[in-house]
Structure formats: structure tokens, C-alpha cells
Design an enzyme around this catalytic site. Structure first.
Site, PDB file in Angstrom:
ATOM      1  N   SER A 198      -6.124   7.685   2.295  1.00 18.99           N
ATOM      2  CA  SER A 198      -5.011   7.884   2.749  1.00 18.99           C
ATOM      3  C   SER A 198      -4.852   8.450   3.631  1.00 18.99           C
ATOM      4  CB  SER A 198      -4.257   8.863   1.227  1.00 18.99           C
ATOM      5  OG  SER A 198      -3.030   8.618   1.510  1.00 18.99           O
ATOM      6  N   HIS A 224      -3.274   3.744   2.497  1.00 22.52           N
ATOM      7  CA  HIS A 224      -1.832   4.212   2.167  1.00 22.52           C
ATOM      8  C   HIS A 224      -1.119   3.984   3.916  1.00 22.52           C
ATOM      9  CE1 HIS A 224      -3.034   5.955  -1.885  1.00 22.52           C
ATOM     10  NE2 HIS A 224      -3.160   4.464  -2.045  1.00 22.52           N
ATOM     11  N   ASP A 242      -5.423   7.344  -6.001  1.00 23.04           N
ATOM     12  CA  ASP A 242      -5.337   6.087  -6.430  1.00 23.04           C
ATOM     13  C   ASP A 242      -6.886   5.778  -6.377  1.00 23.04           C
ATOM     14  OD1 ASP A 242      -4.432   3.959  -6.357  1.00 23.04           O
ATOM     15  OD2 ASP A 242      -3.954   3.605  -4.388  1.00 23.04           O
TER      16      ASP A 242
END
Length: 367
Positions: A177, A204, A303
Site C-alpha cells: 500500500s 492499493h 490487509d
């Protein structure tokens, strides 16, 4: 009283400066300490004021954002969030900024800016907060770090596998991310063209940017890099970048039983789309766990952490980026704390680990 995040807002538009100032100062934990209308002003104020975070426009007079960013990272290293245009040219410039040290970006809205920028308020606030938590020491050492990487990897890129053709389906899944584009550039370009595994990357990233991101990586890598497409075969020696706004899942082709990619909106309730957990779960459902390598890199939140635990339980290898190099040590930390990381390593060692482990997988007898 908790210390506020001190933000310097840089944009050539007085209207945008005012909008961003209003959005940030509406938060109890933030204050805009000053604004700048061009890159030259931005550099001077960054050195003078030492803000916690800078929001930086790219297209500005006198000195553009990219030039200013290089000066800031050299003279007064600071987490920078790029405020960028959602155009093809804007996307490519954004990735250049991320490679130069910016930690994240927000896509400027099209159409009526006054309405669009206010709709992005939550995203702007969230990314500024995350940027404030980033590892500032890495920003200041980024140039030396890149030199070290180039030196260390000169021979690695020329390695050729003895066993070029493996009947095994070896799949590497990388989740990343905030700070991801820069970190991936420290890993993927150092894998050789005959790398006998497919690589799925879940970064992401919002819609509209992942295609340009894949193209930029493709120019730097020995492997073929492309944005995920629906119903495309998954081949060794290929890097597939999850499409922004869609989950990337793996299935078996009904005719050939080969692995294919699918793009889906389900599940809807995930915090991120694409979701790292969703991709890793689908790989686990379709590939022998012993042939999976899960990697979790820099990023906020957790995540991917749960599925790293599952991959490890099924006999796969799991690697978490260490705090030493993670721009934001959130997702890797979650994997470590839950017992989902067999190996914890700095980004500059991960390509070597992959080369060694995947070569071992490819050369061992079939299960």
C-alpha cells in the site's frame, strides 16, 4: 494535549490552497502552518518551517513539483503527498514523484474542482495522517539506498535458472500500500526474465492509475509487467498488477484447467478494492499451498495479514518487509504479530530471497 500534524500546502491555485487548508484545518489533529504557490516557495518554506507533511501540486510555475520534491528530499526530508491530475501524463508524473520519495498521492477531480475536492476530503485527511506516521529516516537516505541496490544487484539480474521449465505452478503474491511503487522498484527489476513463477501484485491504488503503473514497471523490469485483465492466463515470468477499483482473483479455466485471472466487484464490503486478502484467498483455493509465496510490504492497516497466516499454515513461504525499510510499518507488522511471517527482511534483500526460494521450488521433485 496531542501535538498537531503541521502541514505545508503547495499549489499554484489560490482556490485549491484555500480548499485544502479548510479541509485539513477542519480536523482537530491538523494545522496548516503555511502555504506556497510554486516549487521555489515550497523548498524555502520546507527548509525554514520543517513541516510534518507537505501536500504538493505537480504542475506549477517558476519551479514544478518534481524539481521541488528533489530539493526537499535533499535539503529537508519530509513526507510528501502529491495532489495529482488523473490524466495519462499526470499518472506517469505521479509515479516519478513516488520514486523520488513522495509517500502517496490523491487524484485531483475532473469537472467542477470545488465540488470534487470536497468529496475527496476524507481521502486527503487519511493520507496526510498516514504520511505523518511514515519512516522519515528512509526519506533522507533514499539516494544512498538506491545506490546500494544498484551495486548489490548487478550480478543478480544476470542469473539464469538451470531448470527453466517447471511443471509446478509457482505463484508469488505481493501485497503493498502506502510507499508501494518505490518499494516495488527495489524488488521487481532485480528478478530475471526466466523467473519460473507468476507474480501477482495487489497495490492499493485508485482506478485510472494501475495501467500507467504497470507500464512504468514494465520499462524497468526483466519480467513482463501488465495490468490484470479478465479471463487472462497466468504465466511464469509475468507480473500482473491488480486493476484499481477491482478485486483480482484466481480461478481454473474450465477447458484447460490452467490458472486465469478474474476481475470482480465482490466482496463489496472490503475497505480496499483491490484487496490483498481477497487475492491471496483465491490463490490458496486454487494452488497447492506449498507452491505459494506470500509477501507483505509497506502500508497502513492489516490487509493481507490474515491470509499470510493461512499461506504459512498450508506450507507456503511468507515474507514480511522489516521496519528497517518499510515506509509505513503497518501491514507487515500485522503479519508478524499474527504469526504470518516466516521471514522478516528489508526490501533490498527480498529479491535475493525470492530468487533462491523459487529456484528451489522449481528444481525439487513434483508433489
Amino acid at each position: 494535549m496531542k501535538k498537531k500534524i503541521r502541514v505545508l500546502v503547495v499549489d499554484d491555485s489560490a482556490f485549491m490552497r484555500r480548499c485544502l487548508k479548510d479541509i485539513l484545518e477542519n480536523e482537530e489533529d491538523m494545522e496548516v502552518i503555511d502555504t506556497a504557490r510554486d516549487g521555489n516557495e515550497a523548498v524555502k518554506k520546507a527548509v525554514e518551517l520543517r513541516p510534518d507533511v507537505i501536500t504538493l501540486d505537480i504542475n506549477m510555475p517558476v519551479m514544478d513539483g518534481l524539481t521541488a520534491l528533489q530539493y526537499i528530499m535533499s535539503l529537508a526530508p519530509c513526507p510528501v503527498v502529491i495532489i495529482s491530475s488523473l490524466s495519462t501524463e499526470g499518472a506517469l508524473t505521479t509515479f516519478e514523484a513516488l520514486e523520488l520519495g513522495a509517500v502517496d498521492f490523491v487524484a485531483k477531480p475532473g469537472g467542477t474542482v470545488s465540488l470534487g475536492i470536497k468529496q475527496l476530503a476524507d481521502e486527503i485527511v487519511s493520507k496526510v495522517r498516514i504520511a505523518a506516521l511514515s519512516n522519515k529516516e528512509l526519506l533522507s537516505s533514499s539516494r544512498n539506498f538506491k545506490k546500494l541496490l544498484k551495486r548489490r544487484n548487478q550480478e543478480v539480474t544476470r542469473k539464469v535458472y538451470e531448470n527453466k521449465i517447471s511443471k509446478k505452478e509457482i505463484v508469488v503474491v505481493i501485497g503493498v500500500s502506502t510507499g508501494g511503487p518505490k518499494t516495488l522498484m527495489e524488488i521487481l527489476p532485480y528478478l530475471p526474465s526466466d523467473f519460473p513463477a507468476a507474480v501477482l501484485v495487489v497495490q492499493h491504488m485508485p482506478p485510472g492509475f494501475t495501467q500507467s503503473f504497470a507500464q512504468r514497471l514494465d520499462q524497468s523490469c526483466n519480467l513482463k509487467v501488465k495490468e490484470a485483465e479478465d479471463k487472462a492466463f497466468i504465466e511464469p515470468g509475468t507480473v500482473i498488477i491488480a486493476k484499481g477499483g477491482w478485486h483480482l482473483v484466481v480461478e481454473r479455466d474450465s477447458r484447460s484447467s490452467k490458472l486465469i485471472t478474474r476481475l470482480t466487484q465482490k466482496p463489496e464490503e472490503t475497505l480496499y478494492k483491490p484487496s490483498i486478502n481477497v487475492t491471496m484467498k483465491s490463490v490458496l483455493e486454487n494452488v497447492d499451498g506449498r507452491n505459494i509465496i506470500g509477501i507483505l510490504l509497506t502500508g497502513m492497516g492489516d490487509d493481507g495479514a490474515d491470509m499470510m497466516v493461512e499461506i504459512r499454515k498450508r506450507g507456503g513461504l511468507t515474507i514480511a518487509e522489516s521496519q528497517e525499510t518499510a515506509i509505513v510499518y503497518g501491514m507487515p507488522r500485522a503479519a508478524v504479530e499474527r504469526g504470518g511471517a516466516e521471514i522478516v527482511a528489508p526490501a533490498y534483500k527480498i529479491s535475493d530471497i525470492l530468487l533462491k526460494k523459487v529456484n528451489e521450488y522449481a528444481r525439487t521433485s513434483e508433489y
